[in-house]
Design a protein around this motif. Structure first.
Motif, PDB file in Angstrom:
ATOM      1  N   LEU A 121      22.753  35.637  22.376  1.00 53.24           N
ATOM      2  CA  LEU A 121      21.764  35.365  23.654  1.00 53.24           C
ATOM      3  C   LEU A 121      22.171  34.213  24.381  1.00 53.24           C
ATOM      4  CD1 LEU A 121      19.280  36.173  24.880  1.00 53.24           C
ATOM      5  CD2 LEU A 121      17.943  35.016  23.626  1.00 53.24           C
ATOM      6  N   GLU A 142      13.720  36.815  25.827  1.00 54.86           N
ATOM      7  CA  GLU A 142      13.914  38.021  25.195  1.00 54.86           C
ATOM      8  C   GLU A 142      12.649  39.006  25.285  1.00 54.86           C
ATOM      9  OE1 GLU A 142      15.522  37.467  21.401  1.00 54.86           O
ATOM     10  OE2 GLU A 142      16.825  38.636  21.720  1.00 54.86           O
ATOM     11  N   LEU A 171      18.829  40.391  31.372  1.00 52.13           N
ATOM     12  CA  LEU A 171      18.513  41.058  30.288  1.00 52.13           C
ATOM     13  C   LEU A 171      17.562  42.231  30.322  1.00 52.13           C
ATOM     14  CD1 LEU A 171      17.974  37.855  27.764  1.00 52.13           C
ATOM     15  CD2 LEU A 171      20.055  39.548  27.694  1.00 52.13           C
TER      16      LEU A 171
END
Ligand SMILES: Nc1ncnc2c1ncn2[C@@H]1O[C@H](COP(=O)(O)OP(=O)(O)OP(=O)(O)O)[C@@H](O)[C@H]1O
Ligand SMILES: [Mg+2]
Length: 499
Positions: A121, A142, A171
């Motif tokens: 990440l 996230e 993301l």
């Protein structure tokens, strides 16, 4: 490709069991028996994680961990149950994470998986940092990326708000669609409206053509309203409408335009304060603050500084094609101790200049500009001999207490001076470490602007004038010194009519 994990054999029994468990979980593993072995393994195909099973106090282990860190390989250390302060030890030798012995191999595998996921990440988002605050930010990113809710990102200038906004977009399912950032503080009101919502041909002088606004251009994607706290009142109303039903009018337009845009907003002054001052609508604040990410200033997460410095050195050495060995421990300590009012941006810019200018192919203490070196020393906290990190509110409290103390001492001096006293008091010892009060106050003395009768606004005004004076009127530098954004400084200069 399967993830690769190295396991040191310092504690053979643990190593064998962990290795078997990792293989069972489909990791490619290698057991390394010596320092050289491990270093060689690190220089081959980069492993994703290194598990150190023992010898944590050995210098060779410290070197191995440094080599891992330089390659951004996460490290998990197994600490002896007899270790008095495992957390301190982990921080001292630079482990990413630790577990106490006896360690359950299944738990080790879970931890390794978490470390590898986090590393991925961080590689993807470019967000560097080992501090709990940054780890929490990564977890939030996230969680927040897949949904369309509005996110308010708060933090001082240079703390990484735009980086976080990009990460959320990258993301998210919208990653193939546009990401558009608008700096709401950079434009006057009319231009800002036309920038955000577009305008029709002939809607105002100079509007020769129809122009699409940023909201329309971001359709299907994400818009970042940067410095959202600076949006003027009338535009705030229009923005509220967009947030409520995703529709708006172009300037001079009569047809409502519907868009599908995810809104992210950022601000470097707490928006709640602007609401309290009546400068920002509270209904808009609640609409923006559905989800929230706060990036603490760098001085409150000093443990991130070494890894940021190393990463920036590597990046700029590559970019400028320079042979660069790194940084001396002494220089790194000075950088960790400094204040960094401009946060990560300031640190990054400084590392770039040092990589370009340092004559020895490494950053040494003498390569660090004096103002940075002094800034660490000028902190009243250090004068008091405190070694732990004192930040934010606590620092402010100490500063205020010192100011009060100073005023009391002055008052006392005045009274003593007024008396025909046979004995004069020279020095009052207050610090348990023996630093005399006068010395403890010295750095503050120059900086203190407060006099009885001054309001907070007077103090602020005086501080701005002093900073401008110090920087010979350079507003960018003055803002940096004051630890506020340049635009905030402009606003305040206007507000206080400082010339
Ligand atoms: N955690 C981090 N890891 C790596 N780089 C970072 C990090 N935080 C900030 N940076 C870098 O620091 C610089 C400033 O970050 P960014 O522009 O996101 O700050 P900001 O909070 O938006 O500042 P401003 O309020 O002044 O707009 C950028 O070059 C960014 O890549
Ligand atoms: Mg920004």
């Amino acid at each position: 490709m399967a993830d690769r994990v190295l396991v040191t054999t310092d504690d053979l029994e643990h190593a064998v069991r962990i290795n078997a468990q990792l293989e069972g979980a489909a990791y490619v593993t290698a057991m390394v028996t010596s320092f050289d072995d491990a270093r060689e393994a690190l220089s081959g195909r980069e492993p994703d994680c290194l598990v150190v099973t023992g010898a944590l106090h050995e210098p060779a282990t410290a070197r191995l961990l440094a080599a891992a860190r330089d390659r951004s390989v996460s490290t998990l250390g197994l600490v002896e149950a007899t270790e008095p302060d495992p957390k301190d030890l982990a921080a001292e030798i630079g482990l990413t994470a630790y577990l106490e012995k006896p360690a359950d191999p299944a738990e080790v595998v879970r931890m390794v998986r978490r470390l590898i996921d986090r590393r991925r990440l961080q590689q993807r988002t470019g967000i560097i940092g080992e501090s709990p605050a940054i780890q929490e930010v990564l977890v939030k990113i996230e969680q927040m990326a897949p949904v369309t809710s509005t996110v308010l990102i708060e933090g001082e200038s240079g703390t990484g708000k735009e980086l976080v906004a990009h990460a959320i977009h990258d993301l998210s399912p919208r990653r193939e669609r546009p990401f558009i950032a608008v700096n709401c503080a950079a434009l006057p009101e009319t231009l800002l409206e036309s920038e955000l919502f577009g305008h029709e041909k002939g809607s105002f002088t100079g509007a020769a053509e129809r122009r699409l606004g940023r909201f329309e251009l971001a359709d299907g994607g994400t818009i970042l309203l940067d410095e959202v706290g600076e949006i003027p009142g009338s535009t705030q109303v229009k923005l509220l409408r967009v947030l409520e039903d995703r529709s708006f009018f172009r300037v001079g337009g009569t047809q409502p335009i519907q868009v599908d845009v995810r809104v992210l907003a950022s601000t470097n002054r707490p928006l709640k304060d602007a609401v309290a001052l009546g400068e920002f609508r509270d209904d808009l604040y609640y609409r923006l603050n559905v989800l929230n990410i706060y990036l603490p200033p760098l001085r409150q997460r000093k443990m991130d500084i070494p890894v940021l410095v190393r990463r920036f050195i590597a990046e700029f050495a590559r970019m400028h094609d320079r042979q660069f060995h790194g940084i001396t421990p002494e220089a790194l300590q000075i950088i960790v101790d400094a204040e960094w009012p401009g946060n990560v941006r300031q640190l990054r810019n400084l590392v770039e200049s040092m990589v370009v200018l340092a004559p020895q192919g490494e950053i040494r203490a003498s390569d660090i500009p004096e103002d940075i070196r002094d800034r660490g020393r000028a902190l009243p906290v250090r004068v008091l001999g405190a070694s732990r990190e004192i930040a934010g509110k606590e620092l402010e409290f100490i500063f205020r207490s010192l100011v009060e103390l100073k005023l009391q001492v002055e008052e006392l001096r005045r009274r003593l001076d007024d008396r025909p006293a046979p004995h004069r008091v020279e020095v009052i010892e207050v610090d348990p470490h023996g630093a005399p009060l006068a010395a403890a106050l010295a750095p503050v003395e120059e900086a203190v602007l407060y006099r009885p009768g001054m309001s907070m606004a007077d103090v602020e005004r005086a501080a701005i004038e002093a900073a401008l004076n110090d920087t010979h009127g350079n507003r960018r530098k003055a803002a940096e010194v004051l630890g506020i954004g340049e635009r905030t400084l402009y606003r305040k200069i206007k507000q206080y009519a400082i010339v």
